[in-house]
Design a protein around this motif. Structure first.
Motif, PDB file in Angstrom:
ATOM      1  N   TRP A 277       0.844  -1.187   0.000  1.00 52.16           N
ATOM      2  CA  TRP A 277       0.000   0.000   0.000  1.00 52.16           C
ATOM      3  C   TRP A 277       0.883   1.241   0.000  1.00 52.16           C
ATOM      4  O   TRP A 277       1.889   1.296   0.710  1.00 52.16           O
TER       5      TRP A 277
ATOM      6  N   ASN B 239      -2.812   3.662  -3.377  1.00 50.22           N
ATOM      7  CA  ASN B 239      -2.478   2.712  -4.443  1.00 50.22           C
ATOM      8  C   ASN B 239      -2.124   1.359  -3.841  1.00 50.22           C
ATOM      9  O   ASN B 239      -1.320   1.284  -2.899  1.00 50.22           O
TER      10      ASN B 239
ATOM     11  N   TYR C  59      -4.534   9.800  -1.857  1.00 52.61           N
ATOM     12  CA  TYR C  59      -4.342   8.882  -2.981  1.00 52.61           C
ATOM     13  C   TYR C  59      -3.817   7.559  -2.423  1.00 52.61           C
ATOM     14  O   TYR C  59      -2.756   7.517  -1.800  1.00 52.61           O
TER      15      TYR C  59
ATOM     16  N   ARG D 228      -6.582   3.296  -6.281  1.00 52.19           N
ATOM     17  CA  ARG D 228      -6.215   2.567  -7.497  1.00 52.19           C
ATOM     18  C   ARG D 228      -5.912   1.138  -7.074  1.00 52.19           C
ATOM     19  O   ARG D 228      -4.901   0.859  -6.422  1.00 52.19           O
TER      20      ARG D 228
ATOM     21  N   ASN E  99      -0.534  -2.270  -4.864  1.00 50.22           N
ATOM     22  CA  ASN E  99       0.186  -3.089  -5.844  1.00 50.22           C
ATOM     23  C   ASN E  99       0.221  -4.531  -5.343  1.00 50.22           C
ATOM     24  O   ASN E  99       0.615  -4.777  -4.202  1.00 50.22           O
TER      25      ASN E  99
END
Length: 295
Positions: free
Chosen positions: A23, A66, A64, A38, A68
């Protein structure tokens, strides 16, 4: 409760079964709160839960987030599509009797599209559920670290804002003590101006001019503005000490500071007071700029 900045960064790592994930959270200034995520395909069901958690601990700022994800344990396998290969060999055998051509080689056959298939490892539902639970726990760690970083930054901002309040207070006291703001000094300046007008013309009514001078002297007094500035300083210090999401209220207070200082400058007809007002206006602007970073 301490003050919090709206800017911060945090990262957390985790792993579960064949999955490894990371994260990355970044927050910036905003008027309200907004979480923009995302997520990789298949992980969209984490969005509602993480947004709910973030809104519980943050009230302002655009964040924001994200995620992965990579699969680490299992490797992809190669499979020959025998049905396609058999069809190709059959066609090649049919054509061999009709055409004068070299028989196809093994590597040539395997190079034909559709003969070789790359098979990704199938995921287990239990592994997926466990991985998403672990990813949720990792998000909790990341959001906790983000909140902590914003609070550390908020402590620094609180110290800066307190310094600006001290500077404004000192300038207000300096204005309070300035000889030029005393009623006698104001009246004396106006009297000199009236005397100069009377010398230049005999068409002015001295009594009327005296009345107008008294009214102008009353309007030129900045006592009321200095009292309101002192009140604003007390309110700002109380909010800074209390902490929490007070950025909007302090921003409004900064506007009120600016209004009072502008009035002081417009009323002043003394060079020293004008310079003090301009200096105070500069400090108020510095205060407002720092307040823009607060949650």
């Amino acid at each position: 409760m301490a003050l919090s900045s709206m800017t911060g960064f945090a990262r957390s790592h985790g792993a579960s079964g064949p999955y490894a994930f990371e994260w990355e959270l970044k927050s910036v200034n905003a008027k309200g709160f907004d979480l923009r995520m995302r997520l990789p395909p298949g992980w969209d069901d984490l969005e509602a839960l993480t947004k709910k958690r973030a809104s519980q601990v943050l009230s302002r700022g655009t964040v924001y987030a994200n995620l992965n994800v990579r699969r680490t344990a299992a490797a992809s396998t190669i499979r020959v599509n025998e049905e396609v290969l058999a069809s190709i060999v059959k066609v090649a055998g049919t054509l061999a009797g009709k055409l004068d051509a070299v028989a196809p080689s093994i590597d040539g056959l395997l190079g034909i599209k559709g003969v070789i298939e790359v098979v990704e490892p199938e995921s287990s539902e239990a592994e997926d559920v466990a991985a998403k639970e672990a990813a949720t726990a990792a998000f909790e760690q990341a959001i906790t670290d983000l909140v902590e970083m914003r609070r550390r930054e908020g402590i620094s901002l609180g110290q800066i804002l307190s310094q600006r309040m001290d500077e404004i207070e000192q300038l207000a006291k300096k204005a309070e003590a300035a000889p030029g703001r005393k009623p006698e000094a104001i009246k004396a300046r106006l009297a000199d101006q009236i005397a100069a007008l009377l010398e230049s013309s005999d068409r002015f009514d001295p009594d009327r001019l005296n009345q107008e001078a008294l009214l102008m002297a009353a309007k030129a007094d900045i006592r009321e503005e200095l009292d309101r500035i002192a009140s604003h300083i007390a309110q700002a210090r109380e909010m800074i000490a209390r902490g929490g999401p007070v950025g909007r209220r302090l921003d409004f207070l900064a506007q009120e500071f600016n209004r009072e200082v502008n009035t002081c400058c417009s009323k002043s007809n003394d060079v020293e007071l004008t310079n003090i007002g301009l200096e105070m206006k500069n400090v108020v602007e510095q205060f407002r700029e720092q307040v823009q970073n607060l949650e």
